[in-house]
Design a protein around this motif. Structure first.
Motif, PDB file in Angstrom:
ATOM      1  N   PHE A  76      -5.245   0.110  -7.836  1.00  0.00           N
ATOM      2  CA  PHE A  76      -5.715   0.055  -7.398  1.00  0.00           C
ATOM      3  C   PHE A  76      -6.570  -0.334  -6.253  1.00  0.00           C
ATOM      4  CE2 PHE A  76      -8.610  -3.330  -7.273  1.00  0.00           C
ATOM      5  CZ  PHE A  76      -9.850  -2.392  -7.168  1.00  0.00           C
ATOM      6  N   PHE A  77      -4.868  -0.990  -5.497  1.00  0.00           N
ATOM      7  CA  PHE A  77      -4.959  -1.608  -4.332  1.00  0.00           C
ATOM      8  C   PHE A  77      -4.946  -0.334  -3.629  1.00  0.00           C
ATOM      9  CE2 PHE A  77      -3.105  -3.341  -0.597  1.00  0.00           C
ATOM     10  CZ  PHE A  77      -3.884  -4.100  -0.030  1.00  0.00           C
ATOM     11  N   ASN A  94       6.096   2.147  -3.859  1.00  0.00           N
ATOM     12  CA  ASN A  94       6.954   2.598  -2.298  1.00  0.00           C
ATOM     13  C   ASN A  94       5.583   3.217  -1.655  1.00  0.00           C
ATOM     14  OD1 ASN A  94       9.183   2.655  -2.851  1.00  0.00           O
ATOM     15  ND2 ASN A  94       9.093   4.310  -3.852  1.00  0.00           N
ATOM     16  N   ILE A  95       4.458   3.424  -2.441  1.00  0.00           N
ATOM     17  CA  ILE A  95       3.059   3.138  -1.778  1.00  0.00           C
ATOM     18  C   ILE A  95       2.784   2.540  -0.649  1.00  0.00           C
ATOM     19  CG2 ILE A  95       0.536   4.835  -1.389  1.00  0.00           C
ATOM     20  CD1 ILE A  95       1.640   6.629  -3.955  1.00  0.00           C
ATOM     21  N   ALA A  96       2.489   1.064  -1.400  1.00  0.00           N
ATOM     22  CA  ALA A  96       1.309   0.174  -0.820  1.00  0.00           C
ATOM     23  C   ALA A  96       2.278  -0.337   0.431  1.00  0.00           C
ATOM     24  CB  ALA A  96       1.402  -0.503  -2.546  1.00  0.00           C
ATOM     25  N   SER A  97       3.877   0.456  -0.054  1.00  0.00           N
ATOM     26  CA  SER A  97       4.492  -0.887   0.949  1.00  0.00           C
ATOM     27  C   SER A  97       4.457   0.255   2.578  1.00  0.00           C
ATOM     28  CB  SER A  97       6.482  -0.253   0.707  1.00  0.00           C
ATOM     29  OG  SER A  97       6.343  -1.964   0.224  1.00  0.00           O
ATOM     30  N   LEU A 116      13.856  -3.682  -2.778  1.00  0.00           N
ATOM     31  CA  LEU A 116      14.420  -3.099  -1.334  1.00  0.00           C
ATOM     32  C   LEU A 116      14.600  -1.276  -1.346  1.00  0.00           C
ATOM     33  CD1 LEU A 116      17.263  -3.796  -0.023  1.00  0.00           C
ATOM     34  CD2 LEU A 116      18.556  -3.002  -1.661  1.00  0.00           C
ATOM     35  N   LYS A 117      13.692  -0.987  -2.244  1.00  0.00           N
ATOM     36  CA  LYS A 117      13.609   1.051  -2.008  1.00  0.00           C
ATOM     37  C   LYS A 117      12.795   0.809  -1.320  1.00  0.00           C
ATOM     38  CE  LYS A 117      16.371   1.845  -6.153  1.00  0.00           C
ATOM     39  NZ  LYS A 117      16.397   2.802  -7.339  1.00  0.00           N
ATOM     40  N   SER A 118      11.931   0.184  -1.069  1.00  0.00           N
ATOM     41  CA  SER A 118      10.059  -0.057  -0.882  1.00  0.00           C
ATOM     42  C   SER A 118      10.514  -0.087   1.058  1.00  0.00           C
ATOM     43  CB  SER A 118       9.199  -0.376  -1.587  1.00  0.00           C
ATOM     44  OG  SER A 118       9.562  -1.561  -1.504  1.00  0.00           O
TER      45      SER A 118
END
Length: 288
Positions: A167-168, A194-197, A261-263
């Motif tokens: 949503f964000f 991942n997308i947000a970061s 960490l991955k993001s």
């Protein structure tokens, strides 16, 4: 809490967190979160030692005297607080519950933001988006946010971080500083994080209670899952039961750490009976 109690608590949080912002976090927030770049401010007379690359040749030619361009950091940023209001946030056994701690941390972050002329907005979430408060500036706006943090009643009980982040991601196109405050008792949220970061400066604040991690050996007790309502009898005198309970918590915590960490995002961990000030100080200083 009734209205009078909420207003009293808001005042208490305001006094405490504004004091922290003014005396402990002054400058640290500014250093931790840079502006979007440098913008032109003015021209002034060239002084010995100035970078010749900053000379404004047009103005220099017009007045037959060297002038340089002065730039300043574009400070105005947008801070979004993504706040977990699911039923598990109401749990706490020693000093305060997770919701109260999250409210206080949000107040510190919000007052730090407006002190630097940044906008602050909030999204309350459970297993979906519960309420959106658009980003604004000003003390009255921050006090409104604190009142909502203390009094808001969610429609649902569960937690769905993936849905919240989706949503964000869809609703907010402008790059923001995002604090995601939760106990992170949710399913897989790696892809959404991942997308947000990639789009935003993401910071997770993992808030937990000691009893989320460890069960005391007090014999046979009936436990209720705050988010599903399921009841179960648990023999806490059994060492294997206590070890399994702890292992479940550690698995959730490890997944959370790995996901951030991955993001490429950052994570701060705070326990309800520990001092969050030190944790935030370390975080700000490490980013500076």
């Amino acid at each position: 809490m009734d209205t009078a109690e909420i207003l009293k608590k808001v005042r208490q949080i305001e006094i405490k967190t504004k004091g922290l912002t003014n005396h402990i976090f002054a400058g640290e927030y500014h250093s931790a979160f840079k502006g979007r770049g440098m913008s032109f401010s003015e021209v002034r007379d060239y002084q010995f030692g100035d970078d010749v690359r900053s000379i404004d040749w047009n103005v220099t030619a017009r007045f037959n005297h060297p002038f340089i361009k002065v730039f300043e950091e574009e400070r105005e940023l947008t801070v979004m607080l993504l706040v977990d209001v699911s039923e598990s946030a109401d749990f706490g056994t020693v000093k305060q519950d997770k919701r109260a701690l999250i409210a206080e941390i949000c107040a510190v972050l919000a007052f730090s933001a407006i002190k630097n002329n940044d906008k602050v907005g909030v999204i309350f979430f459970s297993d979906g988006m519960e309420k959106y408060i658009p980003p604004k500036k000003g003390k009255s706006h921050i006090l409104f946010i604190i009142r909502e943090l203390l009094s808001f009643k969610p429609k649902r009980k569960g937690t769905n971080l993936s849905e919240t982040l989706r949503f964000f991601n869809n609703a907010t196109k402008k790059r923001s500083i995002v604090f995601l405050l939760s106990d992170f008792l949710s399913g897989n949220y790696q892809d959404a994080l991942n997308i947000a970061s990639k789009r935003h400066d993401m910071v997770g604040v993992h808030v937990y209670d000691q009893r989320d991690k460890e069960l005391p050996p007090v014999g046979l007790i009936q436990m209720s899952d705050a988010e599903t309502g399921a009841l179960q009898w648990v023999d806490t005198a059994d060492r294997r039961v206590r070890e399994y309970y702890t292992q479940q918590f550690l698995q959730h915590s490890q997944y959370c750490r790995n996901a951030f960490l991955k993001s490429g995002a950052e994570l701060v961990t705070v326990r309800t009976d520990e001092d969050y000030v030190k944790a935030l100080q370390v975080f700000f200083l490490n980013r500076a």
